[in-house]
Design a protein around this motif. Structure first.
Motif, mmCIF file in Angstrom:
data_model
loop_
_atom_site.group_PDB
_atom_site.id
_atom_site.type_symbol
_atom_site.label_atom_id
_atom_site.label_comp_id
_atom_site.label_asym_id
_atom_site.label_seq_id
_atom_site.Cartn_x
_atom_site.Cartn_y
_atom_site.Cartn_z
ATOM 1 N N TYR A 35 31.038 -102.737 -59.658
ATOM 2 C CA TYR A 35 29.852 -102.505 -58.818
ATOM 3 C C TYR A 35 28.993 -101.351 -59.306
ATOM 4 O O TYR A 35 27.770 -101.388 -59.216
ATOM 5 C CB TYR A 35 30.296 -102.292 -57.358
ATOM 6 C CG TYR A 35 29.143 -101.970 -56.455
ATOM 7 C CD1 TYR A 35 28.176 -102.942 -56.179
ATOM 8 C CD2 TYR A 35 28.965 -100.692 -55.923
ATOM 9 C CE1 TYR A 35 27.091 -102.641 -55.389
ATOM 10 C CE2 TYR A 35 27.887 -100.391 -55.134
ATOM 11 C CZ TYR A 35 26.950 -101.362 -54.860
ATOM 12 O OH TYR A 35 25.871 -101.074 -54.091
ATOM 13 N N LYS A 36 29.683 -100.326 -59.900
ATOM 14 C CA LYS A 36 28.904 -99.157 -60.354
ATOM 15 C C LYS A 36 27.843 -99.551 -61.396
ATOM 16 O O LYS A 36 26.769 -98.961 -61.463
ATOM 17 C CB LYS A 36 29.822 -98.064 -60.872
ATOM 18 C CG LYS A 36 30.712 -98.445 -62.002
ATOM 19 C CD LYS A 36 31.654 -97.307 -62.317
ATOM 20 C CE LYS A 36 32.783 -97.827 -63.191
ATOM 21 N NZ LYS A 36 34.059 -97.252 -62.882
ATOM 22 N N PHE A 39 19.236 -99.182 -60.185
ATOM 23 C CA PHE A 39 18.478 -97.933 -60.315
ATOM 24 C C PHE A 39 17.554 -98.008 -61.525
ATOM 25 O O PHE A 39 16.370 -97.656 -61.454
ATOM 26 C CB PHE A 39 19.437 -96.751 -60.429
ATOM 27 C CG PHE A 39 18.727 -95.430 -60.469
ATOM 28 C CD1 PHE A 39 18.291 -94.827 -59.292
ATOM 29 C CD2 PHE A 39 18.452 -94.794 -61.677
ATOM 30 C CE1 PHE A 39 17.603 -93.617 -59.325
ATOM 31 C CE2 PHE A 39 17.765 -93.589 -61.709
ATOM 32 C CZ PHE A 39 17.348 -92.998 -60.529
ATOM 33 N N PHE A 75 24.974 -100.888 -59.522
ATOM 34 C CA PHE A 75 24.230 -99.766 -58.941
ATOM 35 C C PHE A 75 23.315 -99.157 -60.006
ATOM 36 O O PHE A 75 22.117 -98.933 -59.783
ATOM 37 C CB PHE A 75 25.220 -98.737 -58.386
ATOM 38 C CG PHE A 75 24.618 -97.401 -58.111
ATOM 39 C CD1 PHE A 75 23.797 -97.223 -57.006
ATOM 40 C CD2 PHE A 75 24.838 -96.319 -58.963
ATOM 41 C CE1 PHE A 75 23.228 -95.985 -56.749
ATOM 42 C CE2 PHE A 75 24.263 -95.090 -58.713
ATOM 43 C CZ PHE A 75 23.459 -94.915 -57.597
ATOM 44 N N ILE A 76 23.886 -98.932 -61.192
ATOM 45 C CA ILE A 76 23.083 -98.344 -62.286
ATOM 46 C C ILE A 76 21.951 -99.307 -62.674
ATOM 47 O O ILE A 76 20.812 -98.888 -62.880
ATOM 48 C CB ILE A 76 23.988 -98.005 -63.501
ATOM 49 C CG1 ILE A 76 24.977 -96.915 -63.091
ATOM 50 C CG2 ILE A 76 23.174 -97.552 -64.697
ATOM 51 C CD1 ILE A 76 26.075 -96.651 -64.111
ATOM 52 N N PHE A 131 13.334 -89.625 -55.858
ATOM 53 C CA PHE A 131 14.593 -89.850 -56.569
ATOM 54 C C PHE A 131 15.681 -90.296 -55.583
ATOM 55 O O PHE A 131 16.358 -91.297 -55.802
ATOM 56 C CB PHE A 131 15.001 -88.549 -57.290
ATOM 57 C CG PHE A 131 16.112 -88.733 -58.259
ATOM 58 C CD1 PHE A 131 15.851 -89.049 -59.584
ATOM 59 C CD2 PHE A 131 17.433 -88.608 -57.866
ATOM 60 C CE1 PHE A 131 16.878 -89.233 -60.495
ATOM 61 C CE2 PHE A 131 18.470 -88.779 -58.762
ATOM 62 C CZ PHE A 131 18.191 -89.102 -60.082
ATOM 63 N N ILE A 132 15.811 -89.550 -54.496
ATOM 64 C CA ILE A 132 16.829 -89.879 -53.483
ATOM 65 C C ILE A 132 16.547 -91.267 -52.900
ATOM 66 O O ILE A 132 17.443 -92.085 -52.700
ATOM 67 C CB ILE A 132 16.841 -88.816 -52.353
ATOM 68 C CG1 ILE A 132 17.287 -87.470 -52.904
ATOM 69 C CG2 ILE A 132 17.716 -89.245 -51.182
ATOM 70 C CD1 ILE A 132 18.770 -87.350 -53.237
ATOM 71 N N LEU A 176 13.669 -90.059 -44.695
ATOM 72 C CA LEU A 176 13.501 -89.105 -45.803
ATOM 73 C C LEU A 176 12.209 -88.312 -45.657
ATOM 74 O O LEU A 176 12.171 -87.121 -45.948
ATOM 75 C CB LEU A 176 13.515 -89.833 -47.140
ATOM 76 C CG LEU A 176 14.887 -90.253 -47.671
ATOM 77 C CD1 LEU A 176 14.743 -90.950 -49.001
ATOM 78 C CD2 LEU A 176 15.792 -89.046 -47.836
ATOM 79 N N VAL A 203 17.719 -93.813 -55.269
ATOM 80 C CA VAL A 203 19.182 -93.874 -55.310
ATOM 81 C C VAL A 203 19.680 -94.722 -54.135
ATOM 82 O O VAL A 203 20.523 -95.615 -54.299
ATOM 83 C CB VAL A 203 19.792 -92.447 -55.293
ATOM 84 C CG1 VAL A 203 21.294 -92.509 -55.057
ATOM 85 C CG2 VAL A 203 19.502 -91.736 -56.594
ATOM 86 N N PHE A 215 9.025 -85.196 -56.312
ATOM 87 C CA PHE A 215 9.848 -86.009 -57.208
ATOM 88 C C PHE A 215 11.245 -86.268 -56.628
ATOM 89 O O PHE A 215 11.741 -87.384 -56.640
ATOM 90 C CB PHE A 215 9.952 -85.307 -58.575
ATOM 91 C CG PHE A 215 10.902 -85.971 -59.503
ATOM 92 C CD1 PHE A 215 10.512 -87.101 -60.212
ATOM 93 C CD2 PHE A 215 12.195 -85.503 -59.669
ATOM 94 C CE1 PHE A 215 11.396 -87.741 -61.068
ATOM 95 C CE2 PHE A 215 13.081 -86.131 -60.514
ATOM 96 C CZ PHE A 215 12.679 -87.255 -61.218
ATOM 97 N N PHE A 216 11.877 -85.203 -56.101
ATOM 98 C CA PHE A 216 13.270 -85.343 -55.677
ATOM 99 C C PHE A 216 13.406 -86.307 -54.495
ATOM 100 O O PHE A 216 14.374 -87.051 -54.399
ATOM 101 C CB PHE A 216 13.858 -83.968 -55.344
ATOM 102 C CG PHE A 216 15.352 -83.996 -55.233
ATOM 103 C CD1 PHE A 216 16.142 -84.510 -56.265
ATOM 104 C CD2 PHE A 216 15.996 -83.532 -54.097
ATOM 105 C CE1 PHE A 216 17.521 -84.549 -56.163
ATOM 106 C CE2 PHE A 216 17.380 -83.567 -53.998
ATOM 107 C CZ PHE A 216 18.145 -84.078 -55.028
ATOM 108 N N ILE A 250 10.762 -92.091 -63.491
ATOM 109 C CA ILE A 250 11.259 -90.857 -64.133
ATOM 110 C C ILE A 250 10.441 -90.526 -65.395
ATOM 111 O O ILE A 250 9.834 -89.452 -65.463
ATOM 112 C CB ILE A 250 12.775 -90.958 -64.441
ATOM 113 C CG1 ILE A 250 13.539 -91.098 -63.120
ATOM 114 C CG2 ILE A 250 13.267 -89.743 -65.220
ATOM 115 C CD1 ILE A 250 15.029 -91.279 -63.277
ATOM 116 N N PHE A 259 21.600 -98.539 -54.148
ATOM 117 C CA PHE A 259 22.802 -98.972 -53.424
ATOM 118 C C PHE A 259 22.560 -100.325 -52.761
ATOM 119 O O PHE A 259 23.346 -101.260 -52.904
ATOM 120 C CB PHE A 259 23.155 -97.946 -52.337
ATOM 121 C CG PHE A 259 24.099 -96.887 -52.820
ATOM 122 C CD1 PHE A 259 25.387 -97.221 -53.229
ATOM 123 C CD2 PHE A 259 23.716 -95.555 -52.874
ATOM 124 C CE1 PHE A 259 26.255 -96.243 -53.676
ATOM 125 C CE2 PHE A 259 24.577 -94.576 -53.326
ATOM 126 C CZ PHE A 259 25.849 -94.921 -53.736
#
Lengths: 815, 277
Positions: free
Chosen positions: A17-18, A25, A21-22, A219-220, A207, A223, A215-216, A32, A227
């Motif tokens: 699964y990871k 993303f 996820f990548i 980013f969140i 958020l 992310v 930016f952050f 970015i 998921f």
């Protein structure tokens, strides 16, 4: 069976699964490199760079996906590098195939919007159309799932491009075999997609409350998105695998049977179809100005459509907004041209023209943006920043303004502000400027666009006429006239402006000042609207012009216009009616009779021609034929309840006209012959007695008329006048009878100004000042013009005076 | 997964620090992300020996991640209060309070915001709305004038100006302001209603009917609009239209006081229509 499936789909096989996820993303990770470049360069990125980043991210996504399959499935024995290369090639074809299906779906949806109005009819055809659309939407959805299955299979087995077609055929056969399961899965997928959308929107809102913009935060957000999207991909892959789980051997046979170096027919067909559809759908040579102009045109169409369905304010808003955008773009282009040819006057004029755009729609976000850009060109960063700042509170703000701000701060070398602006741009994910290319256009190109906008303005500018028309609706004549006159100066040859101006001047005509204006504008309208008209339009146009002449007491001119159109269309009944009526007014009774008699051969049931005949014979003192014709008129109108109003109006007019000649011996004799016609006979005697101020006799006769036909509003009016006069003469104080008859009359004749005028006086005499005031106001509402020809008693002037006197009795409450 | 997530967080916050530099919030984010990453390392788990007891491991994981998330987001909320977007969020909250009728609380918060930033047009506009409710017209004018410097083309600003002039009984000016609000947003029903009622007060009945008809087009079953329209029609002696409007208003469940007014007016209209009043 489905329960087991659902468990399998949602939970089984999460080892890799990871990687999903990548992959999820990376699919969206172009923000970015875009942000890095924006922070480094501190200016908008070239569009191609942004697209290149998206492409790189797509490749990375596919590589990551390959890892997932390699980790989770053991069906593919090839090396990882081979698998990745194969996967990327096949994915490109698969993605194109998905896009192809999406394009077909887009076309389908477009057609669906077009046929949407038919659904309101609620008949069997509309039901069939709706059914077809639902079925096709489901089919398209299933096809998308089949392509996704091909996608999955090609990753799972590391398919070669040449095997794609064969495997896809195998997938389609499986889909047909397992139709209901596939249908269930596709509906499930749509449901999950909706749920994921809701979750993402929710997380975005949370958020924005909990984290500062920048930016952050993005980013969140991505992310969290990775998921959910990763899990969605996981479900989709499991779905495809579950569908194909017993087809493993068959797929392997297909893969082995395909020759590696054979021509990939399936991908070629997909590519060809995609190219053809893309050419059909995507218009060539589109840039930001073309898009802008198309938007203006669309907005104009929207304004037209809204106006047609009665949303006049909304329609005006669309016209204003479209026109405001047009002027702002034109001014911007002119300003750039001025800057390029070093013409300061042109630049200043362009800046000034923005005021017009602003007066049309102050919320137009392009005004401060373009204006700011022009200030930047003329090296005035302070004014530019001031303009861009107004975008901060504009609900329709275009964030490209922040690029302008960035440039201005760079000129002023304000580092803190530069950082803050960059942060805003990144948080809005704005990396390139849509309008950046405008400044690079050549002078020739700029002139071409300015010309195009000028042509569009010729079309859009006159639409402002509807604003004036709206004001005329609530009797704000002065503003309406002022606006129309200004438009007339700008567009002297516009038909609609001339038409509306003629109408407005007619509504507020007065013998002294506006007769000329009514005629001038009617003539302009006549001369402007003469190209390729159909019969109906030409007749309507001429009838309007003739009516304007009639209203301004130029009966000869009206007769001439109608004579011309009569000779062109002698069979048109509207023309015949109007022409014979005007001839009667001009005392050309024989000519009028000639016209009506000829028309009656073909139109035996036309009540109005009999009325004209009756009036002509009456004036020719041929009372017998006159009464004969009015009886025929009465017979026809009585048959149709829709004609009651005409019966009422014409019988009253005829009786009144006859009462003037009844003194003549043969007239009286003829009337007596028609004693059996209770309405006509008594109406004539009632009006005669009324004129002779014998209220009692008049009341007696008119009550007989009303007993025979209680739908005659004018008869109630005559009754009301008699009651009023009787009360006054007898010096009584109770006017309730008069009020009752007047109100009954006005219920049937709501536009009868004389009736309201009489009622107003009745109330005043009675001491009911509040009601009197109301009735006087109604007189002015119905007859705002002070035309002594159509208002010989000067009702309007009188009513205005009374309103002034009685305003102290006005109702005080009302929130 | 935890390790990957931790790595992502570290990359994200490092990039953010490069872009905007060190600030208190970035440092906190950096520490928290590092804590997350370190905790997720297999080495850490080995040291802490959580892997032995799965149940304890899960409980601790849950507590650790929850505490981390709470610190993460609350530090964002606390340290980003100077952020312009955060400011708009607080203003929107106040606007919601006003809508819910909690004017006193909204006023208190808005005054605080005003002290921080007296030129913010949205704070000024909302303060004006609060003072409008209290009928403190002098303060309303001050704040609306402040707001108008940057919000000159906002329909709410013009609507509030209209309300101010209405409270000052300057109906002509109020009507003009409501008409500007309509021009800026033709779907603003309340502006149509007030433009109609102002015209009615000025006895510009045709104009009143025009505005109220437009309001009716947008909101066809509003008893309030139908009542005003019925009343204007009645004053223009359009008794049939008036009766239709008032009957429709009654059938759309108006509030008790409005129902009484409608019934009274309807009785009067019926009297005229019967012709035997």
């Amino acid at each position: 069976m489905f329960k087991k499936d659902v468990k399998k789909i949602f939970l089984e096989g999460g080892e890799g699964y990871k990687f999903l996820f990548i992959a999820a993303f990376l699919a969206q990770a172009s923000f970015i490199p875009n942000s890095i470049f924006l922070y480094t360069l501190k200016r908008p990125l070239p569009v191609f760079l942004s697209y290149s980043f998206s492409l790189i991210c797509l490749v990375l996504f596919l590589i990551s996906l390959s890892f997932y399959f390699k980790k989770s499935f053991s069906g593919n024995e090839k090396g990882l590098r081979n698998t990745i290369v194969n996967n990327i090639i096949c994915s490109v074809i698969n993605i194109i195939l998905v896009l192809l299906v999406m394009l077909v779906y887009a076309i389908l949806s477009q057609q669906f919007i077009r046929v949407l109005p038919y659904f309101s009819e609620k008949n069997i055809t509309s039901l069939i159309i709706l059914l077809i659309f639902i079925v096709s939407a489901i089919v398209v959805q299933i096809i998308i799932l089949s392509v996704l299955t091909l996608f999955t299979v090609s990753f799972q087995y590391g398919l070669r491009i040449s095997a794609l077609g064969k495997v896809y055929c195998c997938i389609l056969t499986t889909f047909v075999r397992k139709f209901f399961r596939v249908l269930f899965y596709s509906l499930l997928a749509v449901g999950i997609l909706l749920l994921i959308n809701i979750i993402q929107n929710l997380s975005e809102n949370i958020l924005s409350i909990l984290m500062p913009d920048g930016f952050f935060k993005n980013f969140i957000f991505y992310v969290i998105g990775a998921f959910t999207n990763g899990y969605f991909m996981f479900i989709l892959i499991n779905m495809c695998i579950t569908i194909m789980n017993d087809m493993e051997d068959k797929i392997k046979v297909k893969i082995e049977s395909s020759k590696p170096k054979s021509l990939p027919v399936f991908p070629i067909i997909v590519l060809a179809l995609f190219v053809v559809l893309a050419i059909i759908i995507i218009p060539p040579n589109r840039n930001s100005i073309d898009t802008f102009i198309t938007d203006i045109k669309l907005q104009q169409d929207k304004g037209d459509a809204l106006g047609k369905i009665g949303y006049s304010q909304q329609s005006i808003y669309e016209y204003d907004d479209a026109y405001s955008k047009l002027i702002s773009l034109k001014s911007y282009l002119q300003g750039i041209k001025g800057w390029k040819v070093n013409n300061k006057a042109l630049q200043d004029e362009a800046i000034k023209n923005f005021d017009t755009a602003l007066s049309l729609n102050g919320q137009n976000p392009y005004i401060p943006y373009f204006k700011g850009n022009l200030y930047l060109l003329s090296n005035n960063p302070d004014s530019a920043i001031q303009q861009y700042n107004t975008l901060l509170y504009n609900k329709k703000a275009i964030y490209e303004g922040y690029f302008g701000k960035l440039k201005a701060y760079k000129i002023k070398n304000q580092k803190d502000n530069i950082g803050e602006t960059l942060n805003i741009l990144v948080s809005k994910e704005l990396y390139f400027d849509r309008f950046n290319n405008i400044e690079n256009l050549s002078v020739k190109k700029l002139e071409k666009y300015i010309d195009e906008l000028n042509d569009l303005e010729k079309n859009l500018g006159p639409k402002m006429v509807y604003k004036a028309v709206e004001k005329a609706k609530y009797l704000d004549f002065q503003t309406a006239e002022k606006e129309l006159m200004e438009l007339k100066k700008l567009y002297p040859n516009d038909t609609v402006i001339s038409y509306e101006l003629a109408k407005l001047e007619n509504q507020y005509r007065s013998e002294q000042s506006r007769y000329g204006l009514v005629k001038d504008n009617a003539e302009s309208f006549d001369s402007q609207l003469n190209k390729s008209l159909n019969k109906s339009d030409e007749v309507n146009k001429k009838l309007f012009v003739a009516q304007m002449y009639l209203n301004t007491n130029d009966v000869e001119a009206a007769e001439k216009v109608l004579g011309e159109i009569y000779s062109k269309f002698p069979g048109d009944i509207d023309v015949i009616e109007q022409y014979s009526s005007v001839l009667t007014k001009n005392k050309k009774y024989d000519d009028a009779l000639k016209v009506t008699e000829a028309a009656l051969i073909k139109n035996k049931e036309n009540y109005y021609l009999y009325y004209i005949n009756a009036m002509c014979y009456l004036n020719k003192k041929d009372y017998s034929r006159s009464l004969e014709n009015i009886e025929l008129f009465e017979q026809i109108t009585l048959k149709d309840s829709k004609l009651t109003k005409k019966l009422d109006e014409c019988t009253y007019a005829y009786a009144l006209a006859f009462s003037y000649v009844i003194g003549e011996k043969n007239a009286l004799e003829e009337v007596e012959k028609h004693k059996s016609n209770i309405v006509l006979y008594n109406y004539i005697y009632a009006t005669k007695a009324w004129r002779e101020k014998d209220a009692a006799a008049s009341k007696e006769s008119i009550s007989k008329v009303l007993a025979a036909n209680n739908q005659l509003g004018y008869a109630y009016y005559v009754m009301g006048v008699n009651c009023y006069e009787e009360t006054v003469r007898k010096n009584l104080v109770d006017f309730s009878d008069a009020e009752k008859y007047y109100l009954q009359s006005l219920e049937m004749l709501p536009d009868h100004a004389e009736g309201y005028f009489a009622l107003a006086h009745c109330y005043k005499k009675w001491g009911k000042n509040k009601e009197a005031l109301r009735a006087f106001r109604k007189v002015v509402d119905l007859m705002p013009c002070e035309d002594h020809r159509t208002d010989p008693y000067g009702m309007t002037v009188h009513a205005l005076g009374e309103i002034n006197n009685l305003s102290q009795y006005d109702v005080k409450e009302g929130n | 997964m935890g390790l990957i997530f931790g790595l992502f967080l570290i990359i994200g916050i490092l990039l953010n620090t490069i872009f905007i530099g060190f600030n208190a919030l970035n440092i906190i984010y950096l520490i928290l992300s590092a804590a997350f990453l370190i905790y997720s390392l297999p080495f850490t788990k080995k040291v802490l020996k959580f892997g032995v007891n799965v149940k304890r491991d899960r409980t601790f994981n849950f507590i650790f991640y929850t505490v981390l998330l709470i610190i993460f987001f609350s530090s964002g909320k606390l340290l980003s209060s100077k952020d312009p977007m955060q400011y708009s969020y607080d203003i929107n909250k106040c606007a919601e309070l006003i809508q819910d009728g909690d004017v006193k609380k909204a006023e208190k918060q808005l005054v605080k915001l005003y002290e921080k930033n007296p030129s913010n047009p949205l704070v000024n506009e909302n303060l004006a709305v609060v003072y409008l409710k209290d009928k403190r017209t002098d303060l309303v004018k001050v704040h609306l004038d402040n707001a108008s410097k940057e919000l000159n083309f906002d329909e709410n600003l013009w609507y509030n100006y209209g309300m101010l002039y209405y409270q000052q009984k300057d109906y002509k000016k109020a009507q003009e302001c409501f008409e500007i609000a309509i021009k800026l947003n033709p779907n603003m029903v309340k502006a149509h209603i007030y433009a109609g009622t102002m015209s009615y007060r000025l006895r510009d009945l045709r104009r009143a009917i025009y505005h109220l008809e437009n309001a009716k087009t947008i909101s066809p079953n509003s008893p309030e609009i139908l009542f005003h329209l019925g009343r204007a029609n009645m004053d223009l002696m359009q008794y049939k239209d008036a009766e239709e409007c008032l009957s429709l208003a009654l059938s759309n469940k108006p509030s008790k006081p409005l129902e009484t007014s409608i019934q009274e007016l309807l009785k009067e209209v019926k009297g005229y229509r019967g012709g035997n009043k």
